[in-house]
Design a protein around this motif. Structure first.
Motif, mmCIF file in Angstrom:
data_model
loop_
_atom_site.group_PDB
_atom_site.id
_atom_site.type_symbol
_atom_site.label_atom_id
_atom_site.label_comp_id
_atom_site.label_asym_id
_atom_site.label_seq_id
_atom_site.Cartn_x
_atom_site.Cartn_y
_atom_site.Cartn_z
ATOM 1 N N LEU A 1 102.207 79.965 -13.572
ATOM 2 C CA LEU A 1 102.040 78.540 -12.893
ATOM 3 C C LEU A 1 102.072 77.489 -14.226
ATOM 4 C CD1 LEU A 1 98.696 79.824 -11.548
ATOM 5 C CD2 LEU A 1 100.394 78.998 -10.146
ATOM 6 N N SER A 2 103.017 76.425 -13.814
ATOM 7 C CA SER A 2 103.046 75.422 -14.839
ATOM 8 C C SER A 2 103.349 73.947 -14.173
ATOM 9 C CB SER A 2 103.962 75.873 -15.931
ATOM 10 O OG SER A 2 105.480 75.265 -15.277
ATOM 11 N N THR A 3 103.414 73.187 -14.811
ATOM 12 C CA THR A 3 103.822 71.688 -14.511
ATOM 13 C C THR A 3 105.262 71.422 -15.023
ATOM 14 O OG1 THR A 3 102.692 70.649 -16.423
ATOM 15 C CG2 THR A 3 101.324 70.741 -14.469
ATOM 16 N N GLY A 4 105.619 72.430 -15.668
ATOM 17 C CA GLY A 4 106.996 72.000 -16.436
ATOM 18 C C GLY A 4 108.064 72.935 -15.742
ATOM 19 N N ASP A 5 109.382 72.544 -16.498
ATOM 20 C CA ASP A 5 110.479 73.483 -15.730
ATOM 21 C C ASP A 5 111.144 74.497 -16.723
ATOM 22 O OD1 ASP A 5 111.285 71.459 -13.583
ATOM 23 O OD2 ASP A 5 111.290 70.126 -15.021
ATOM 24 N N GLU A 6 110.402 74.635 -17.663
ATOM 25 C CA GLU A 6 110.983 75.981 -18.645
ATOM 26 C C GLU A 6 110.627 77.093 -18.017
ATOM 27 O OE1 GLU A 6 110.831 76.987 -23.553
ATOM 28 O OE2 GLU A 6 109.458 75.487 -22.621
ATOM 29 N N LYS A 7 111.681 77.965 -18.091
ATOM 30 C CA LYS A 7 111.617 79.360 -17.453
ATOM 31 C C LYS A 7 111.022 80.394 -18.449
ATOM 32 C CE LYS A 7 114.655 82.323 -14.937
ATOM 33 N NZ LYS A 7 116.062 82.546 -14.630
ATOM 34 N N LEU A 8 109.671 80.393 -18.771
ATOM 35 C CA LEU A 8 109.328 81.171 -19.768
ATOM 36 C C LEU A 8 108.863 82.479 -19.690
ATOM 37 C CD1 LEU A 8 106.612 78.635 -21.215
ATOM 38 C CD2 LEU A 8 108.980 79.193 -22.016
ATOM 39 N N ASN A 9 108.726 82.832 -18.191
ATOM 40 C CA ASN A 9 108.649 84.350 -17.992
ATOM 41 C C ASN A 9 110.040 84.928 -17.373
ATOM 42 O OD1 ASN A 9 108.518 83.130 -15.307
ATOM 43 N ND2 ASN A 9 106.818 84.286 -14.818
ATOM 44 N N GLY A 10 111.202 84.490 -17.507
ATOM 45 C CA GLY A 10 112.387 85.165 -16.786
ATOM 46 C C GLY A 10 112.359 85.341 -15.371
ATOM 47 N N ALA A 11 111.519 84.423 -14.725
ATOM 48 C CA ALA A 11 111.573 84.361 -13.368
ATOM 49 C C ALA A 11 112.753 84.501 -12.511
ATOM 50 C CB ALA A 11 110.574 83.396 -12.919
ATOM 51 N N SER A 12 112.962 85.221 -11.499
ATOM 52 C CA SER A 12 113.921 85.054 -10.615
ATOM 53 C C SER A 12 113.563 84.178 -9.274
ATOM 54 C CB SER A 12 114.833 86.356 -10.166
ATOM 55 O OG SER A 12 113.726 87.175 -9.522
ATOM 56 N N VAL A 13 112.473 83.927 -9.250
ATOM 57 C CA VAL A 13 111.977 83.138 -8.148
ATOM 58 C C VAL A 13 111.099 81.921 -8.551
ATOM 59 C CG1 VAL A 13 110.422 82.952 -6.028
ATOM 60 C CG2 VAL A 13 111.326 85.381 -6.503
ATOM 61 N N LYS B 1 106.021 75.962 -9.879
ATOM 62 C CA LYS B 1 105.994 74.645 -10.474
ATOM 63 C C LYS B 1 104.914 73.856 -9.666
ATOM 64 C CE LYS B 1 108.147 70.766 -12.374
ATOM 65 N NZ LYS B 1 109.322 69.908 -12.361
ATOM 66 N N VAL B 2 103.982 73.187 -10.042
ATOM 67 C CA VAL B 2 103.037 72.287 -9.519
ATOM 68 C C VAL B 2 103.180 70.874 -10.160
ATOM 69 C CG1 VAL B 2 101.415 74.185 -9.158
ATOM 70 C CG2 VAL B 2 101.141 72.846 -11.139
ATOM 71 N N PRO B 3 102.611 70.074 -9.151
ATOM 72 C CA PRO B 3 102.470 68.425 -9.740
ATOM 73 C C PRO B 3 101.706 68.255 -10.910
ATOM 74 C CG PRO B 3 101.519 68.680 -7.500
ATOM 75 C CD PRO B 3 101.947 69.936 -7.943
ATOM 76 N N ASP B 4 100.386 68.999 -10.975
ATOM 77 C CA ASP B 4 99.503 68.473 -12.039
ATOM 78 C C ASP B 4 98.630 69.718 -12.330
ATOM 79 O OD1 ASP B 4 97.125 68.460 -9.906
ATOM 80 O OD2 ASP B 4 98.285 66.711 -9.221
ATOM 81 N N ARG B 5 97.908 69.506 -13.358
ATOM 82 C CA ARG B 5 96.953 70.313 -14.064
ATOM 83 C C ARG B 5 95.881 70.850 -12.913
ATOM 84 N NH1 ARG B 5 96.910 73.259 -18.404
ATOM 85 N NH2 ARG B 5 94.862 74.249 -18.910
ATOM 86 N N GLY B 6 95.414 69.931 -12.232
ATOM 87 C CA GLY B 6 94.573 70.124 -11.185
ATOM 88 C C GLY B 6 94.832 70.837 -10.410
ATOM 89 N N MET B 7 96.048 71.030 -9.752
ATOM 90 C CA MET B 7 96.783 71.738 -9.027
ATOM 91 C C MET B 7 96.748 73.191 -9.469
ATOM 92 S SD MET B 7 97.919 72.837 -5.851
ATOM 93 C CE MET B 7 97.884 71.490 -4.933
ATOM 94 N N MET B 8 97.540 73.287 -10.706
ATOM 95 C CA MET B 8 97.493 74.637 -11.356
ATOM 96 C C MET B 8 96.231 75.362 -11.361
ATOM 97 S SD MET B 8 99.512 74.946 -15.063
ATOM 98 C CE MET B 8 98.384 73.789 -15.819
ATOM 99 N N GLU B 9 95.113 74.612 -11.793
ATOM 100 C CA GLU B 9 93.863 75.488 -11.956
ATOM 101 C C GLU B 9 93.522 75.897 -10.851
ATOM 102 O OE1 GLU B 9 91.526 72.355 -14.264
ATOM 103 O OE2 GLU B 9 92.591 72.843 -16.225
ATOM 104 N N THR B 10 93.640 75.140 -9.736
ATOM 105 C CA THR B 10 93.193 75.603 -8.318
ATOM 106 C C THR B 10 93.886 76.722 -7.765
ATOM 107 O OG1 THR B 10 92.655 73.103 -7.560
ATOM 108 C CG2 THR B 10 93.201 74.721 -5.790
ATOM 109 N N LEU B 11 95.151 76.716 -8.067
ATOM 110 C CA LEU B 11 95.870 77.961 -7.769
ATOM 111 C C LEU B 11 95.640 79.161 -8.554
ATOM 112 C CD1 LEU B 11 99.280 76.304 -6.616
ATOM 113 C CD2 LEU B 11 97.601 77.007 -5.129
ATOM 114 N N ASN B 12 95.327 78.986 -9.962
ATOM 115 C CA ASN B 12 95.077 79.960 -10.753
ATOM 116 C C ASN B 12 93.907 80.715 -10.191
ATOM 117 O OD1 ASN B 12 95.156 81.356 -13.364
ATOM 118 N ND2 ASN B 12 93.196 80.406 -13.948
ATOM 119 N N LYS B 13 92.743 79.921 -9.844
ATOM 120 C CA LYS B 13 91.586 80.331 -9.169
ATOM 121 C C LYS B 13 91.864 81.077 -7.985
ATOM 122 C CE LYS B 13 86.828 79.196 -8.057
ATOM 123 N NZ LYS B 13 86.516 80.583 -7.839
#
Length: 151
Positions: free
Chosen positions: A77-89, A37-49
């Motif tokens: 990677l997301s800005t939200g709280d929804e656990k869409l990938n069944g993550a344990s971490v 979980k990241v604070p904003d879309r810019g950080m999400m795109e950076t970490l994706n790269k």
């Protein structure tokens, strides 16, 4: 149900972009899935790269918010709280909070030690997490790389 394991990672010698891929390698090698979980879309795109480019000889299976199949991602990677990938971490970056920490087996709280506002937020988060009753640890970067448990 309290979260089992909360680990604070104090970034002092490396940036998040340098440290995160190595931690995610360990998560994937253990056969686990992570929600970052990241604070904003810019950080999400950076970490994706960063996760695509950090090591030409390696691959970390991941995608980000808005992808077609989030449930299939080892790292999501997301800005939200929804656990869409069944993550344990759960990985919390740059002082973001989540009301769903107890839904995970492990929470990695990564914070930039060179940003006083983020350090202050991390101190407050530490106090709040203590109340959840899980195991807590604090990790600092070593001079020569890697992590050392300090608490």
């Amino acid at each position: 149900m309290p979260v089992a394991d909360i680990r604070f990672y104090h970034l002092q010698r490396q940036t998040l972009e340098e440290a995160l891929p190595k931690l995610m390698e360990r998560v994937v090698d253990a056969g686990l899935c992570a929600h970052i979980k990241v604070p904003d879309r810019g950080m999400m795109e950076t970490l994706n790269k960063v996760l695509w480019d950090y090591d030409p000889a390696s691959f970390l299976p991941h995608d980000m918010e808005g992808c077609e199949h989030p449930e299939e991602q080892m790292i999501y990677l997301s800005t939200g709280d929804e656990k869409l990938n069944g993550a344990s971490v759960l990985v919390l970056v740059d002082a973001v909070a989540s009301p769903n920490v107890a839904d995970y087996d492990r929470c990695l709280y990564m914070f930039d030690g060179r940003n006083e506002d983020i350090v202050a937020a991390a101190r407050e988060a530490w106090k709040g997490f203590k109340e959840l009753g899980g195991e807590m640890s604090y990790w600092q970067q070593r001079e020569m790389g890697g992590w050392e448990q300090k608490a």
